[in-house]
Design a protein around this motif. Structure first.
Motif, PDB file in Angstrom:
ATOM      1  N   THR A 279       5.940   2.005   1.635  1.00 32.18           N
ATOM      2  CA  THR A 279       4.580   1.726   1.421  1.00 32.18           C
ATOM      3  C   THR A 279       4.120   2.345   0.306  1.00 32.18           C
ATOM      4  O   THR A 279       4.347   3.737   0.131  1.00 32.18           O
ATOM      5  CB  THR A 279       3.589   1.743   2.576  1.00 32.18           C
ATOM      6  N   PHE A 280       3.430   1.700  -0.791  1.00 32.94           N
ATOM      7  CA  PHE A 280       2.769   2.239  -1.813  1.00 32.94           C
ATOM      8  C   PHE A 280       1.198   2.566  -1.398  1.00 32.94           C
ATOM      9  O   PHE A 280       0.822   1.502  -1.070  1.00 32.94           O
ATOM     10  CB  PHE A 280       2.901   1.689  -3.332  1.00 32.94           C
ATOM     11  N   THR A 281       0.739   3.657  -1.387  1.00 36.26           N
ATOM     12  CA  THR A 281      -0.724   3.796  -0.923  1.00 36.26           C
ATOM     13  C   THR A 281      -1.378   4.304  -2.453  1.00 36.26           C
ATOM     14  O   THR A 281      -1.174   5.342  -3.100  1.00 36.26           O
ATOM     15  CB  THR A 281      -0.835   4.562   0.070  1.00 36.26           C
ATOM     16  N   SER A 282      -2.680   3.812  -2.391  1.00 33.34           N
ATOM     17  CA  SER A 282      -3.732   4.358  -3.349  1.00 33.34           C
ATOM     18  C   SER A 282      -5.066   4.702  -2.647  1.00 33.34           C
ATOM     19  O   SER A 282      -4.967   4.172  -1.372  1.00 33.34           O
ATOM     20  CB  SER A 282      -3.605   3.513  -4.573  1.00 33.34           C
ATOM     21  N   LYS A 283      -5.876   5.116  -3.476  1.00 33.56           N
ATOM     22  CA  LYS A 283      -7.294   5.353  -2.767  1.00 33.56           C
ATOM     23  C   LYS A 283      -8.045   4.206  -2.725  1.00 33.56           C
ATOM     24  O   LYS A 283      -8.913   3.767  -1.677  1.00 33.56           O
ATOM     25  CB  LYS A 283      -7.946   6.442  -3.621  1.00 33.56           C
ATOM     26  N   GLU A 284      -8.177   3.247  -3.803  1.00 30.17           N
ATOM     27  CA  GLU A 284      -9.119   2.142  -3.802  1.00 30.17           C
ATOM     28  C   GLU A 284      -8.547   0.910  -3.239  1.00 30.17           C
ATOM     29  O   GLU A 284      -7.427   0.694  -3.392  1.00 30.17           O
ATOM     30  CB  GLU A 284      -9.475   2.019  -5.476  1.00 30.17           C
ATOM     31  N   PRO A 285      -9.532   0.217  -2.633  1.00 29.13           N
ATOM     32  CA  PRO A 285      -9.005  -1.061  -1.731  1.00 29.13           C
ATOM     33  C   PRO A 285      -8.827  -1.976  -2.998  1.00 29.13           C
ATOM     34  O   PRO A 285      -9.509  -2.072  -4.097  1.00 29.13           O
ATOM     35  CB  PRO A 285     -10.338  -1.474  -0.888  1.00 29.13           C
TER      36      PRO A 285
END
Length: 488
Positions: A309-315
């Motif tokens: 999974t690549f995860t970032s802060k912004e939706p």
């Protein structure tokens, strides 16, 4: 019993995503707020297109990929629709032609100037009118030139010949409810659709017949998606009866039970799948999520293998994906996504870590190129063809495109005549003088600069080979020493 092989071997296990630096993002873009489960974004090796907020009609922005940073509020848009734009799709056979579907019930096809827009574009090359309600889906045929599919909220699917602006097929009795999405198969002989009545259908558009149907592919009431894979299987995303998000893999020969079914989580955003036929990796992006999950599809059970999974802060508000021929092969980039935020677009680069500088054949098998395999009338007459493949071994350079022109008579037949000029990429006569020929990458270079570049490239390859052979010699000497000492 051996427990040594705990983790399944895959070269994509260590794919990692990395957002680009801020100065390489596209800032201050007012992304559309229309409530429609489209990607809102389309990208090709030359341009990035994003559906934006517009007063008094619908518009989308087309930016050259190099135009990063803050985008001025007065930057020109494509603004010929009288209602909000719901979906856009670049032509796979011409990087300067894009189709758009809108709430004004029309489909428009646009020719973007080679260097991007310098003034608002209000005149489409062709307007396709046939839907009675808003048009939420537009998608080009993968192998036939100038064939475009559109689907509207009137539950009708229309297939057009853009080269002559004529309606080829009207499928108005196969979907009793709203169509969520449509996906062509690899050679464009069939398409699959996901519908609000919870059914997934496989349809032959030329015969207008239903090939296979699975009712209640996902039990939940929220939107589903269905896409064709390269091997002919169908991959779907949807919701369970308890509103948990699901992935499923189906065999069109037997739709009674899914080949595989996985539950992800209980978020409520629709899942948008992006499939790479070259690597058999599917990237799943949820609307409103801040992550991209990726899975590998294999021929043996359990078929769907979670990778990472690549995860970032912004939706994410929407997502676009670069075609394979637009990636940087020298950095082992296997995918690039363009993630839409509230006010910006952020490229995310997916790479497979490799130590070698050499071209990675296993990551880059030949991929679909920009040349169509068929003309529109060939496809209508019943012919099918697989996409024409190109090698990515030499960095891909987009060839000079020619204008798309539309004629009320069938220009495709006329271009066959002995006195007529050769057909251009858009399926019409090309100008007599197309400019000087440009040598392909890796071809014979001319002049001092070309010779220098050729020698430098050859030297770099030789150095890489010497380094590799040196490491191999070191390993063999070490192994020989151990054998002489009786350690092995």
């Amino acid at each position: 019993m051996s427990f040594r092989k705990v983790v399944r071997q895959s070269k994509f296990r260590h794919v990692f995503g990395q957002p680009v630096k801020n100065d390489q993002c596209y800032e201050d873009i007012r992304v559309s707020r229309v409530t429609w489960d489209s990607t809102f974004c389309a990208v090709n090796p030359k341009f990035l297109a994003i559906i934006v907020e517009a007063s008094g009609g619908g518009a989308f922005m087309v930016l050259p990929l190099s135009k990063t940073g803050r985008i001025d509020k007065s930057y020109p848009t494509v603004c010929g629709h009288t209602g909000p734009v719901l979906d856009i799709d670049w032509c796979p056979h011409n990087d300067e032609v894009i189709a758009s579907g809108s709430e004004d019930c029309t489909v428009m096809v646009w020719q973007i100037p080679e260097n991007g827009l310098v003034a608002p574009l209000t005149e489409p090359v062709v307007v396709l009118e046939g839907h009675s309600k808003r048009v939420g889906i537009v998608t080009w045929h993968p192998t036939a030139r100038n064939v475009l599919l559109s689907a509207g909220c009137d539950n009708v699917v229309l297939i057009w010949n853009v080269g002559t602006a004529e309606e080829l097929y009207r499928l108005d009795e196969l979907h009793p409810d709203l169509i969520y999405n449509i996906s062509w198969n690899r050679n464009g002989s069939l398409f699959c659709s996901a519908c609000k009545d919870k059914s997934v259908r496989i349809i032959d558009p030329r015969r207008g017949t239903l090939v296979a149907e699975r009712e209640k592919a996902h039990e939940g009431a929220r939107p589903m998606r269905a896409i064709f894979l390269a091997n002919g299987k169908v991959f779907t995303t949807g919701f369970s009866r308890m509103s948990e998000r699901q992935l499923a893999l189906w065999d069109p020969e037997n739709l009674e039970e899914p080949m595989a079914l996985q539950e992800l989580d209980s978020s409520n955003g629709a899942l948008l799948p992006f499939y790479d036929p070259d690597t058999n990796v599917i990237y799943v992006c949820g609307k409103g999520d801040s992550s991209i999950r990726y899975f590998e599809i294999t021929a043996e059970p359990p078929y769907i293998h979670f990778l990472n999974t690549f995860t970032s802060k912004e939706p994410q508000r929407g997502m676009g994906r670069m075609p394979k021929r637009g990636l940087d092969v020298s950095k082992c980039e296997i995918a690039r996504f363009y993630k839409l935020h509230e006010r910006k677009c952020e490229p995310i680069i997916m790479t497979v870590p490799r130590k070698s500088d050499l071209f990675q054949d296993d990551l880059y098998p030949d991929t679909a190129g920009p040349e169509p395999a068929l003309e529109a009338e060939d496809w209508v007459s019943g012919r099918d063809a697989e996409p024409l493949l190109i090698s990515l071994r030499e960095a891909y350079v987009p060839s000079k495109q020619r204008d798309l022109k539309v004629s009320r008579k069938n220009v495709l037949h006329d271009s066959r005549g002995a006195s007529a000029p050769a057909p251009s990429r858009a399926g019409v006569a090309a100008p007599a003088s197309a400019g000087p020929a440009v040598s392909a990458p890796g071809g014979p270079a001319t002049g001092e600069a070309g010779k220098l570049e050729e020698v430098t490239r050859e030297l770099r390859l030789l150095r890489a080979l010497v380094k590799e052979q040196g490491e191999r010699i070191g390993r063999l000497e070490e192994q020989l020493g151990r054998m002489e000492n009786g350690d092995v």
